[in-house]
Design a protein around this motif. Structure first.
Motif, PDB file in Angstrom:
ATOM      1  N   ILE A 274      35.296  43.618 -30.536  1.00  0.00           N
ATOM      2  CA  ILE A 274      35.791  44.494 -29.483  1.00  0.00           C
ATOM      3  C   ILE A 274      34.744  44.489 -28.375  1.00  0.00           C
ATOM      4  CG2 ILE A 274      36.530  46.857 -28.926  1.00  0.00           C
ATOM      5  CD1 ILE A 274      38.185  45.426 -31.167  1.00  0.00           C
ATOM      6  N   THR A 275      35.162  44.317 -27.139  1.00  0.00           N
ATOM      7  CA  THR A 275      34.225  44.313 -26.019  1.00  0.00           C
ATOM      8  C   THR A 275      34.488  45.528 -25.141  1.00  0.00           C
ATOM      9  OG1 THR A 275      34.170  41.899 -26.055  1.00  0.00           O
ATOM     10  CG2 THR A 275      33.355  42.978 -24.071  1.00  0.00           C
ATOM     11  N   LEU A 276      33.437  46.306 -24.906  1.00  0.00           N
ATOM     12  CA  LEU A 276      33.515  47.508 -24.075  1.00  0.00           C
ATOM     13  C   LEU A 276      32.685  47.293 -22.819  1.00  0.00           C
ATOM     14  CD1 LEU A 276      32.726  50.166 -26.849  1.00  0.00           C
ATOM     15  CD2 LEU A 276      34.973  49.267 -26.200  1.00  0.00           C
ATOM     16  N   LYS A 277      33.254  47.605 -21.666  1.00  0.00           N
ATOM     17  CA  LYS A 277      32.516  47.549 -20.399  1.00  0.00           C
ATOM     18  C   LYS A 277      32.647  48.898 -19.727  1.00  0.00           C
ATOM     19  CE  LYS A 277      33.064  42.618 -19.669  1.00  0.00           C
ATOM     20  NZ  LYS A 277      33.366  41.560 -18.723  1.00  0.00           N
ATOM     21  N   TRP A 278      31.521  49.431 -19.255  1.00  0.00           N
ATOM     22  CA  TRP A 278      31.555  50.734 -18.614  1.00  0.00           C
ATOM     23  C   TRP A 278      30.500  50.827 -17.532  1.00  0.00           C
ATOM     24  CZ3 TRP A 278      28.977  49.668 -23.004  1.00  0.00           C
ATOM     25  CH2 TRP A 278      27.680  50.136 -23.128  1.00  0.00           C
ATOM     26  N   GLY A 279      30.790  51.661 -16.547  1.00  0.00           N
ATOM     27  CA  GLY A 279      29.815  51.949 -15.502  1.00  0.00           C
ATOM     28  C   GLY A 279      28.719  52.815 -16.085  1.00  0.00           C
ATOM     29  N   ILE A 280      27.476  52.365 -15.960  1.00  0.00           N
ATOM     30  CA  ILE A 280      26.389  53.086 -16.617  1.00  0.00           C
ATOM     31  C   ILE A 280      26.141  54.426 -15.930  1.00  0.00           C
ATOM     32  CG2 ILE A 280      25.317  51.050 -17.590  1.00  0.00           C
ATOM     33  CD1 ILE A 280      23.224  51.134 -15.447  1.00  0.00           C
ATOM     34  N   THR A 281      25.772  55.396 -16.753  1.00  0.00           N
ATOM     35  CA  THR A 281      25.445  56.742 -16.309  1.00  0.00           C
ATOM     36  C   THR A 281      24.088  57.093 -16.913  1.00  0.00           C
ATOM     37  OG1 THR A 281      26.483  57.787 -18.231  1.00  0.00           O
ATOM     38  CG2 THR A 281      27.910  57.352 -16.333  1.00  0.00           C
ATOM     39  N   ASP A 282      23.735  58.361 -16.896  1.00  0.00           N
ATOM     40  CA  ASP A 282      22.472  58.763 -17.515  1.00  0.00           C
ATOM     41  C   ASP A 282      22.578  58.874 -19.041  1.00  0.00           C
ATOM     42  OD1 ASP A 282      24.060  60.982 -17.566  1.00  0.00           O
ATOM     43  OD2 ASP A 282      22.577  62.342 -16.703  1.00  0.00           O
ATOM     44  N   SER A 283      23.765  58.658 -19.605  1.00  0.00           N
ATOM     45  CA  SER A 283      23.939  58.689 -21.053  1.00  0.00           C
ATOM     46  C   SER A 283      23.407  57.400 -21.670  1.00  0.00           C
ATOM     47  CB  SER A 283      25.423  58.838 -21.405  1.00  0.00           C
ATOM     48  OG  SER A 283      25.611  58.662 -22.795  1.00  0.00           O
ATOM     49  N   THR A 284      22.664  57.527 -22.752  1.00  0.00           N
ATOM     50  CA  THR A 284      22.130  56.353 -23.452  1.00  0.00           C
ATOM     51  C   THR A 284      22.731  56.206 -24.851  1.00  0.00           C
ATOM     52  OG1 THR A 284      20.251  57.601 -24.340  1.00  0.00           O
ATOM     53  CG2 THR A 284      19.935  56.486 -22.211  1.00  0.00           C
ATOM     54  N   GLU A 285      23.785  56.946 -25.154  1.00  0.00           N
ATOM     55  CA  GLU A 285      24.329  56.967 -26.516  1.00  0.00           C
ATOM     56  C   GLU A 285      24.738  55.590 -27.028  1.00  0.00           C
ATOM     57  OE1 GLU A 285      26.298  61.044 -27.738  1.00  0.00           O
ATOM     58  OE2 GLU A 285      27.173  60.287 -25.869  1.00  0.00           O
ATOM     59  N   LEU A 286      25.429  54.799 -26.213  1.00  0.00           N
ATOM     60  CA  LEU A 286      25.869  53.484 -26.680  1.00  0.00           C
ATOM     61  C   LEU A 286      24.696  52.517 -26.805  1.00  0.00           C
ATOM     62  CD1 LEU A 286      29.254  53.132 -24.783  1.00  0.00           C
ATOM     63  CD2 LEU A 286      28.893  53.682 -27.185  1.00  0.00           C
TER      64      LEU A 286
END
Length: 145
Positions: free
Chosen positions: A59-71
């Motif tokens: 599974i490939t996930l792409k997201w705009g980075i934010t201040d969250s580092t969870e992933l």
């Protein structure tokens, strides 16, 4: 009544205890079963086929980075090798929604864990959103809704 195909641009993810903002893109891997061919000595013209190993694409996930580092932290658990793999695995549900925001279709991804993290590329001349990519290995993809 005729069924109307669901659009593919309104969706959300549930990743066990990880809360993450929306994803720009989610690519669901394929699921396949390898056939095993078998022929008995007295049967010269026909090959029997049995089901073999099940394989599930990443599974490939792409997201705009934010201040969250969870992933990124989830991937780091694998890199550091301080956590047993079984403890790092998560169940993921991908829910496709209709125009009203109601869940229509869902895929359940079993025992997913990050096997590849690709941080964003930077370009001082551009104006695009910074996009991170995370690839999840898994042990099962099935449609549940």
């Amino acid at each position: 009544m005729a069924k109307v195909p669901v659009r593919n641009f309104i969706y959300r993810l549930e990743i066990d205890s990880i809360e993450q903002a929306g994803f720009a893109e989610v690519a669901i891997g394929d699921a396949s079963t390898e056939p095993i061919e078998y022929r008995e000595g007295i049967d010269t013209t026909t090959v029997q086929k049995f089901n073999g190993l099940n394989k599930y694409g990443n599974i490939t996930l792409k997201w705009g980075i934010t201040d969250s580092t969870e992933l990124a932290d989830w991937h780091q658990m694998i890199v550091d090798d301080a956590t047993p793999l079984a403890d790092a695995q998560r169940n993921v549900v991908i829910r496709i929604q209709n125009d009203k925001g109601e869940d229509q279709i869902a895929f359940e991804i079993s025992k997913a864990w990050p096997c590849k993290y690709d941080p964003t590329d930077l370009n001082g001349k551009g104006n695009e959103v910074a996009i991170d990519t995370l690839e999840l290995c898994n042990e099962g993809i099935r449609r549940i809704q």
